[in-house]
Scaffold this motif. Sequence first.
Motif, PDB file in Angstrom:
ATOM      1  N   THR A 187      49.718 -11.953 -41.021  1.00 32.06           N
ATOM      2  CA  THR A 187      49.363 -13.365 -41.170  1.00 32.06           C
ATOM      3  C   THR A 187      49.137 -13.689 -42.644  1.00 32.06           C
ATOM      4  OG1 THR A 187      47.032 -12.835 -40.814  1.00 32.06           O
ATOM      5  CG2 THR A 187      48.302 -13.505 -38.877  1.00 32.06           C
ATOM      6  N   SER A 188      48.954 -14.947 -42.932  1.00 31.18           N
ATOM      7  CA  SER A 188      48.527 -15.502 -44.227  1.00 31.18           C
ATOM      8  C   SER A 188      49.645 -15.708 -45.245  1.00 31.18           C
ATOM      9  CB  SER A 188      47.393 -14.690 -44.863  1.00 31.18           C
ATOM     10  OG  SER A 188      47.875 -13.649 -45.685  1.00 31.18           O
ATOM     11  N   GLY A 189      50.895 -15.495 -44.829  1.00 30.34           N
ATOM     12  CA  GLY A 189      52.016 -15.808 -45.712  1.00 30.34           C
ATOM     13  C   GLY A 189      52.366 -14.735 -46.732  1.00 30.34           C
ATOM     14  N   GLU A 190      51.582 -13.663 -46.789  1.00 30.67           N
ATOM     15  CA  GLU A 190      51.923 -12.578 -47.726  1.00 30.67           C
ATOM     16  C   GLU A 190      53.020 -11.724 -47.098  1.00 30.67           C
ATOM     17  OE1 GLU A 190      50.627 -12.916 -50.473  1.00 30.67           O
ATOM     18  OE2 GLU A 190      48.701 -13.896 -50.129  1.00 30.67           O
ATOM     19  N   ILE A 191      54.035 -11.398 -47.910  1.00 33.35           N
ATOM     20  CA  ILE A 191      55.148 -10.620 -47.371  1.00 33.35           C
ATOM     21  C   ILE A 191      55.161  -9.249 -48.033  1.00 33.35           C
ATOM     22  CG2 ILE A 191      57.635 -10.641 -46.877  1.00 33.35           C
ATOM     23  CD1 ILE A 191      57.519 -13.620 -46.825  1.00 33.35           C
ATOM     24  N   PHE A 208      56.326 -12.244 -40.275  1.00 31.96           N
ATOM     25  CA  PHE A 208      55.322 -12.751 -41.209  1.00 31.96           C
ATOM     26  C   PHE A 208      55.057 -14.216 -40.865  1.00 31.96           C
ATOM     27  CE2 PHE A 208      57.544  -9.240 -43.223  1.00 31.96           C
ATOM     28  CZ  PHE A 208      56.497  -8.488 -43.731  1.00 31.96           C
ATOM     29  N   ASP A 210      52.588 -17.821 -41.534  1.00 33.98           N
ATOM     30  CA  ASP A 210      51.799 -18.456 -42.600  1.00 33.98           C
ATOM     31  C   ASP A 210      50.332 -18.669 -42.226  1.00 33.98           C
ATOM     32  OD1 ASP A 210      53.796 -18.526 -44.448  1.00 33.98           O
ATOM     33  OD2 ASP A 210      54.548 -20.491 -43.814  1.00 33.98           O
ATOM     34  N   ASP A 211      50.021 -18.694 -40.949  1.00 38.80           N
ATOM     35  CA  ASP A 211      48.635 -18.955 -40.546  1.00 38.80           C
ATOM     36  C   ASP A 211      47.680 -17.928 -41.143  1.00 38.80           C
ATOM     37  OD1 ASP A 211      49.174 -20.819 -37.999  1.00 38.80           O
ATOM     38  OD2 ASP A 211      50.604 -19.152 -38.021  1.00 38.80           O
TER      39      ASP A 211
END
Length: 238
Positions: A187-191, A208, A210-211
Amino acid sequence: MIDKNNIPASIAIIMDGNGRWATNRMLPRVVGHNAGMKSMKKIIEAADDIGVKHLTVYAFSTENWKRSDTEVNGIFKLLVKYIDSDIQELSEKNVKVTIIGDRSRLSDKVNAKIDYALEKTEANTGMQFNIALNYGSRNEILRAVKTLGEEIASGKLSYENIDEDMISSKLYTGEFNIPDPDLVIRTSGEIRLSNFLMWQLAYSEMIFVDDLWPDFTPEKFYETIEEYQNRNRRFGGR
Ligand code: IPE
Ligand code: IPE
Ligand code: MG
């Protein structure tokens, strides 16, 4: 619609974004971890409901000690609180809890609480819920290499006989019979993987989103399962 015949048996989750969730609300980071804990409870239930066999969550990395004492202590306090409040219910659901990672750096109090959770759910035969705590993939691989080195030094093993399965078996995941994840969600948009299960994720599907973790709901979790089911896993074949 989720295809009940194609549920990923082993799912790993990098629960990221608690800090930003709190900062966005001008709240202390530990409030974000508390919100993340609530999110985790719902996802455990959601995974169990559809028949996931292994749920492995990244709760604290070997690098997370770089954070402030307040934050680190807050995270471990929440873990203790979580075990106190939820272990009975988890056990009634036949969930078996395991910990992967280096427990030697955890406080006696935290380790005692973990032992209680492990013992209480040891005989359970339902979903296995694996918490990665002071976990780092490089540390895990290093530890496996040392174990093999010891076996060679003592004459128990010949280096020519080392194979991939043997390496897997010496990882924490091997010790606790956790199959390589079919699906990993961050989560959180980090790839990036941030040192999570690097050996085990060789052929996992990666999703992945974005939330931020506290905003990740069971509905969104089920959407990722649908996305997984639309993937074509080839494992190098055609
Ligand atoms: C993930 O959330 C939880 C842990 C690493 C313990 P973060 O605390 O990393 O949240 P962000 O990435 O700073 O938003
Ligand atoms: C990974 O998140 C660790 C956990 C979710 C426990 P981090 O927030 O620590 O990772 P980086 O620093 O963004 O790579
Ligand atoms: Mg983070």
